[in-house]
Design a protein around this motif. Structure first.
Motif, PDB file in Angstrom:
ATOM      1  N   HIS A   1       1.737   4.998  -2.777  1.00  0.00           N
ATOM      2  CA  HIS A   1       1.247   5.806  -3.895  1.00  0.00           C
ATOM      3  C   HIS A   1       2.429   6.442  -4.614  1.00  0.00           C
ATOM      4  CE1 HIS A   1      -2.873   5.565  -2.265  1.00  0.00           C
ATOM      5  NE2 HIS A   1      -2.254   5.588  -1.094  1.00  0.00           N
TER       6      HIS A   1
ATOM      7  N   ASP B   1       1.652   3.239   3.469  1.00  0.00           N
ATOM      8  CA  ASP B   1       0.811   4.208   2.784  1.00  0.00           C
ATOM      9  C   ASP B   1       1.634   5.409   2.308  1.00  0.00           C
ATOM     10  OD1 ASP B   1      -1.463   5.247   1.655  1.00  0.00           O
ATOM     11  OD2 ASP B   1      -2.385   5.895   3.537  1.00  0.00           O
TER      12      ASP B   1
ATOM     13  N   LYS C   1      -9.169  -0.605  -6.597  1.00  0.00           N
ATOM     14  CA  LYS C   1      -9.271  -0.206  -5.199  1.00  0.00           C
ATOM     15  C   LYS C   1     -10.529   0.627  -4.982  1.00  0.00           C
ATOM     16  CE  LYS C   1      -7.445   2.469  -1.436  1.00  0.00           C
ATOM     17  NZ  LYS C   1      -6.459   3.530  -1.308  1.00  0.00           N
TER      18      LYS C   1
ATOM     19  N   HIS D   1       0.846  -1.201   0.000  1.00  0.00           N
ATOM     20  CA  HIS D   1       0.000   0.000   0.000  1.00  0.00           C
ATOM     21  C   HIS D   1       0.876   1.244   0.000  1.00  0.00           C
ATOM     22  CE1 HIS D   1      -3.919   2.119   1.462  1.00  0.00           C
ATOM     23  NE2 HIS D   1      -3.118   2.986   0.860  1.00  0.00           N
TER      24      HIS D   1
ATOM     25  N   HIS E   1      -5.781  -0.890   5.310  1.00  0.00           N
ATOM     26  CA  HIS E   1      -5.780  -0.142   6.584  1.00  0.00           C
ATOM     27  C   HIS E   1      -6.481  -0.985   7.650  1.00  0.00           C
ATOM     28  CE1 HIS E   1      -4.265   3.158   4.333  1.00  0.00           C
ATOM     29  NE2 HIS E   1      -5.399   3.727   4.004  1.00  0.00           N
TER      30      HIS E   1
HETATM   31 ZN    ZN Z   1      -3.426   5.047   0.628  1.00  0.00          ZN
END
Ligand code: ZN
Lengths: 547, 303
Positions: free
Chosen positions: A68, A446, A298, A66, A382
Motif C-alpha cells: 500500500h 502487505d 480489490k 500486495h 493473504h
Molecule cells: Zn493489504
C-alpha cells in the motif's frame, strides 16, 4: 531508434529457463533488446558498454503483489517500531525496546515541532514485545499536554492517545459507553482505543488524516524510494480509493523521469455498487501508462487473524474468540465477480480466514459457470489458512494466490499459542501445497503492515522461522528457486504482467534488481541479508545511496 | 426532534439483503409529514431513493421533497453525524441505513461517541418469507442472528406473501432469537413512522392525550407528582412488551426534569435543562392500549 546500452554484470539470473544465467544484457528504449555474451549482443548495432555492475548480481526487478502507498505516507510520522528500519531516505531508525524509549523518541520529535497546535503521531508501536504493557493518556501527556499525540500499534488495531487528542475529539468527558474505549477510575477514557470504530473518531486529530493513511503525491514519491531500496520495480497499491482526480496526481508523479517504479493501483470495492465500480475502473483503464497500470479491483471478504476479525471455519479461533466479521456480502461479491468477468476486469479478493476463502470460492464458481473466462487470473490475497482442498479448487478454477509469508516471522508465535493453534499455524501460508496443487503463487509483505522487502519475504517462505526461532511448518517450506520465482514471475503473473516483466529476456522491460551477493550462492538461510545496491527500471539506473 | 437540546435522535436500520429496507426508507420519506429526516447510507448504489422524491442530487447529498436529505457517509460515519448536527437547517431525526454485514450495535456505540446526536434505537427488518432460511445460510447465519439479537424493534415485512399461520410461526421464531424486542408485522414497508422514529412526544403538545384515529394505538401518561423516573423507564421497557415506543418528560424526586426514551426493551433517561410540561406518550402494538392494562404503572405514577 535509441542507443543501445549493454550492461555487464558478474552474473545475471534471468528466470528464463532457456538461458538461466548470463553476463550481459542489452537495453534499448527502456526494454531488453537481448541477453547473452558481449559477442552475441554486439551484432545488433553500435552500443555503449556500461560496466557499473561488473561485480554485481542482476536479477529481474522484483514485483510486490500486495503493498500500500501508505507505506510511503507513514514515514512523515514518528517510527516507534521494535525492529530497526530504514526510512525512504535511507536513515536507519533504531527499534524502540521499551515504553520509555517510545516516550523519549516522541519527546524529541515534539521538541522539533514549530506550531503549538500541530499534532504528533507515532506508528508501528509494538508492546507485544514489551510484555504487553499498557500505555495510557497520562504516559502520552508527558510528551505534550497542549498538542494532540497518538501512537498507532503495529497491528493497526490499537491507538494510544493523550488527553488533548481526546479533548479535541470531545471524548474527554464522563458517560462514554463503548466497548473499545476503556475508562479510568475517574470515569474518563484511559486514552487506549481498540478497533477501527474507536480509533476512527480520534485518528484524524493526531495527524492520521486521509492523506496520510491513503497516500498523496509525497507519499507516492517516498514509496518509490522504498522500492529502490528493496529491489522492487513493479508494485501494487492494493485497495486504493482511486478517483478520476487522484489519477491526475498519480500520473503527474509516476510520469516524472526520475520516478523509479511501476505502480499498479487496485480500486477497492467499497462505498459504491458493483456496476459503478466496474464502470469506474473501465474508464480508468483507458488512462493507464507504462508506469501506472489501472483497471483492477480489490474486494475484501473478511478482517485479520491477529485482530480476530478473520472469518474462520470450524473449530474457529484457538483461544475461543467469536468468529470474525464479513466485510462484503456474498451476494455483492457474486455480482462483482459476474460483472467483472463479463467486462474482462480482474478482481483480487482479500481472504484471511479459511471460511472467507471458502466463501470466495463458492461465490466465484457459479459466476464462472455463468460467464466462462479462459484467463481471468482472479487472485486470493493473504489466503493464509487455505488447506489443500481449497488450493485444488483454486487450481480447478484457474485462480492465483498471493500468500502472506512474512506472517511466519512477525506473528508466527502468536498464531501458534493464541489465534489458530499449532496445527493450523504449521499450515499457514502453505506455499508448498499451493505449488504442488498447481496454483500460480506470489508471496507478499502487505507493506506497511510488514516492511517492504521481497528478499526477506522469500527468506520467510524458505525458512518459516518465527521470531522466537522455531521452524513452523517444515513441510510447507519452499526452495530458494521457487521463492525467487514467486517474487518475480509469480507476482507478475497475478497481475497479467508476466509477458512484460518478471524475467530478463528479450522484449521485456529493462527492470533489474542490483544485488551485492548472489542469492543462490548465499543460500536460503541468508537470502534476507543480501545487500541491495539499487534497481534499473525501464532502463534507468537508480542507486539507493544516491536517492 | 432535538426537543430538549440533547441532540438529534439517531435510529439504526438494518436487516439482511432483500428485507425491504429501501421500500421502508422511501415510505418514511414519503410520510415524513413535515419532519426533516436525514437518511445516511454507506453508498448510494445500495439504497435507491424513489425518483419522484428527489429534488436535487450531487455526489454526496440527495435533497428530498419536504426538506429531507439522503447522504452517503463512506468511511467516516462520525464526521457525517457531526456535520448533520451542525447544519443550519435543523434535522429532526437521523436514520442510518446499515449494510447487510454491519453489526448494528457497533454502529450505535459509534453514534454514542458523537456530540450533538443521541442514540435512539436499533430497528431490524426481516422478510417474513425468507428470514428463517437466510438465518441458516452457510456464511451469513451468525451475522443475521446477531442483527436480530441487537434489535430494539423487529419489523416483520412482507407478511402478505405468507399465510397467517406462517406469520405466527415466524413471529415466535423471532421471539426466540430476541425475547425483548416487540415484533411489528407490516406489508410493503409501510410501518408507522412514529414507531420507527418515535416522534410521538410532540403529541403531548400538539394533540394532548387524544387517540389518533389512523395511527398506532397511543396512551399518554401524565404524572402529577415527582416520581422515580428510572423505575418508570425500566417498567415501560421491560414489563410491557406491547409498548413499542415511549417518549416524554417527567420530574424526578430531586426535582430534575428528565427525558425518558423507550424503544422496545431499550430505555434511556437524560437530564434536560429546559422547563417542559410532564407527559409520556406510549405507542402500542396490536390491540388498543387501555389504562386498565397499566395498573402497576399508574400506581407507580400515583395517577
Ligand atoms: Zn493489504
Amino acid at each position: 531508434m535509441g542507443k543501445i546500452r549493454i550492461f555487464s554484470a558478474k552474473k545475471i539470473i534471468t528466470m528464463n529457463p532457456n538461458q538461466p544465467e548470463t553476463t550481459h544484457v542489452a537495453v534499448r528504449e527502456g526494454r531488453i533488446l537481448s541477453t547473452g555474451t558481449l559477442e552475441e549482443l554486439a551484432i545488433w548495432d553500435d552500443y555503449t558498454l556500461d560496466e557499473t555492475f561488473h561485480n554485481k548480481i542482476l536479477i529481474p526487478g522484483l514485483v510486490e503483489g500486495h503493498a500500500h502507498v501508505m507505506a510511503g505516507a507513514l514515514w512523515r510520522h514518528v517510527y516507534c517500531g521494535y525492529f530497526d528500519r530504514a526510512d525512504p531516505d535511507g536513515n536507519m531508525w533504531q527499534g524502540s525496546k521499551t515504553i520509555a524509549d517510545v516516550i523519549e523518541l516522541l519527546q524529541v520529535a515534539e521538541s522539533k515541532l514549530k506550531y503549538p497546535a500541530l499534532p504528533l503521531a507515532g506508528w508501528q508501536f509494538d508492546p507485544i514485545y514489551m510484555d504487553n504493557q499498557r500505555v495510557t493518556r497520562s504516559d502520552l501527556d508527558q510528551v505534550s499536554a497542549t498538542r494532540p499525540v497518538g501512537v498507532l500499534h503495529a497491528s493497526g488495531h490499537i491507538l494510544n492517545v493523550n488527553s488533548k487528542a481526546l479533548e479535541l475529539a470531545d471524548l474527554l468527558r464522563p458517560g462514554i459507553n463503548h466497548p473499545g474505549i476503556p475508562l479510568d477510575k475517574d470515569g474518563l477514557p484511559t486514552g487506549e482505543l481498540y478497533g477501527p470504530d474507536a480509533i476512527g473518531p480520534v485518528s484524524k486529530y493526531v495527524g492520521f488524516d486521509r492523506a496520510s493513511m491513503e497516500g498523496d503525491a509525497d507519499a507516492l514519491r517516498a514509496f518509490g524510494k522504498i522500492c529502490v531500496r528493496s529491489g522492487v520495480t513493479t508494485i501494487t497499491d492494493l485497495a486504493a480509493r482511486i478517483t478520476e482526480e487522484s489519477v491526475d496526481k498519480m500520473l503527474e508523479v509516476t510520469e516524472h523521469p526520475t520516478f523509479p517504479a511501476r505502480i499498479v493501483p487496485l480500486r477497492i470495492f467499497m462505498g459504491a455498487s458493483a456496476k459503478d465500480t466496474i464502470d469506474l475502473v473501465l474508464s480508468l483503464k483507458e488512462r493507464s501508462t507504462d508506469q501506472l497500470r489501472l483497471g483492477r479491483i480489490k474486494a475484501v471478504a473478511d478482517g485479520s487473524i491477529q485482530g480476530f476479525s478473520a472469518r474462520m471455519r470450524w473449530p474457529g479461533y484457538f483461544n475461543g474468540a467469536p468468529n470474525g466479521l464479513w466485510y462484503t456480502l456474498p451476494e455483492q461479491l457474486g455480482e462483482l465477480y459476474r460483472l467483472a468477468l463479463a467486462n474482462g476486469v480482474q478482481v483480487h479478493t482479500h481472504t484471511n480466514g479459511d471460511e472467507a476463502t471458502e466463501m470466495a470460492l463458492d461465490t466465484l464458481a457459479p459466476a464462472l459457470n455463468e460467464v466462462p473466462s479462459v484467463d481471468h487470473r482472479f487472485t486470493l490475497q493473504h489466503c493464509q489458512l487455505a488447506d489443500a482442498a481449497q488450493f485444488r479448487r483454486m487450481r480447478n478454477m484457474k485462480m492465483c494466490v498471493n500468500l502472506f509469508a512474512n506472517h511466519h516471522f512477525y506473528w508466527g508465535d502468536e498464531h501458534y499459542r493464541l489465534t489458530v493453534g499449532p496445527e493450523r499455524a504449521r499450515r499457514m501460508n502453505a506455499c508448498r501445497t499451493a505449488l504442488e496443487m498447481g496454483v500460480p503463487m506470489a508471496i507478499h509483505s502487505d507493506a506497511p503492515i510488514t516492511p517492504l522487502a521481497p528478499l526477506f519475504t522469500a527468506w520467510c517462505a524458505v525458512n518459516r522461522l518465527t521470531l522466537s526461532g522455531r521452524v513452523q511448518g517444515d513441510g510447507e517450506k519452499i526452495s530458494i528457486q521457487d521463492a525467487l520465482y514467486a517474487i518475480t514471475l509469480g507476482a507478475a503473473y497475478t497481475l497479467h504482467l508476466d509477458g512484460e516483466i518478471g524475467s530478463v529476456e528479450i522484449g521485456k522491460k529493462a527492470d533489474f534488481a542490483v544485488l551485492e551477493q548472489d542469492p543462490i550462492d548465499i543460500g536460503g538461510a541468508n537470502i534476507k541479508d543480501i545487500e541491495i545496491w539499487g534497481t534499473v527500471q525501464g532502463g534507468r539506473v537508480f542507486q539507493a545511496k544516491k536517492l | 426532534m432535538n426537543l430538549a437540546g440533547l441532540g438529534i435522535p439517531v435510529t439504526v436500520l438494518s436487516g439482511y439483503l432483500g428485507a425491504g429496507k429501501t421500500t421502508l426508507v422511501n415510505h418514511l420519506l414519503r410520510n415524513a409529514d413535515g419532519q426533516k429526516l436525514a437518511v445516511l447510507v454507506n453508498e448510494f448504489g445500495a439504497l435507491p431513493i424513489d425518483k419522484d422524491l428527489i429534488e436535487a442530487a450531487d455526489d454526496e447529498v440527495i435533497s428530498i421533497a419536504g426538506g429531507c436529505i439522503c447522504c452517503s457517509f463512506g468511511s467516516d460515519l462520525s464526521a457525517a453525524l457531526s456535520q448533520l448536527s451542525a447544519m443550519n437547517q435543523p434535522i429532526d431525526h437521523i436514520l442510518i441505513e446499515a449494510s447487510g454485514v454491519a453489526r448494528p450495535e457497533a454502529i450505535m456505540w459509534s453514534v454514542g461517541l458523537v456530540s450533538g446526536v443521541l442514540p435512539d434505537g436499533i430497528v431490524i427488518l426481516a422478510d417474513a418469507e425468507t428470514i428463517q432460511k437466510a438465518a441458516r445460510d452457510k456464511y451469513m447465519s451468525d451475522t443475521i442472528l446477531a442483527q436480530l439479537q441487537a434489535a430494539d424493534l423487529l419489523i416483520l415485512n412482507k407478511i402478505d406473501l405468507v399465510t397467517e399461520e406462517e406469520v405466527r410461526v415466524t413471529s415466535s421464531w423471532l421471539a426466540l432469537q430476541n425475547e425483548n424486542a416487540p415484533i411489528i408485522p407490516i406489508t410493503y414497508g409501510k410501518v408507522e413512522r412514529d414507531i420507527v422514529l418515535g416522534h410521538c412526544v410532540q403529541r403531548i403538545y400538539a394533540k394532548g392525550a387524544h387517540q389518533d384515529a389512523a395511527g398506532p394505538s397511543t396512551l399518554t401518561l401524565l404524572p402529577k407528582h415527582n416520581i422515580d423516573v428510572l423505575e418508570l423507564a425500566q417498567t415501560l421497557a421491560k414489563d410491557y412488551p406491547n409498548i413499542a415506543r415511549a417518549k416524554g418528560f417527567a420530574t424526578n424526586k430531586s426535582g430534575e426534569k428528565i427525558l425518558i426514551q423507550v424503544v422496545g426493551s431499550r430505555y434511556s433517561t437524560s437530564i434536560v435543562s429546559k422547563e417542559l410540561p410532564d407527559g409520556i406518550v406510549c405507542l402500542g402494538l396490536g390491540e388498543t392500549l387501555r389504562k386498565r392494562h397499566f395498573k402497576r404503572l399508574l400506581h407507580l405514577l400515583k395517577i
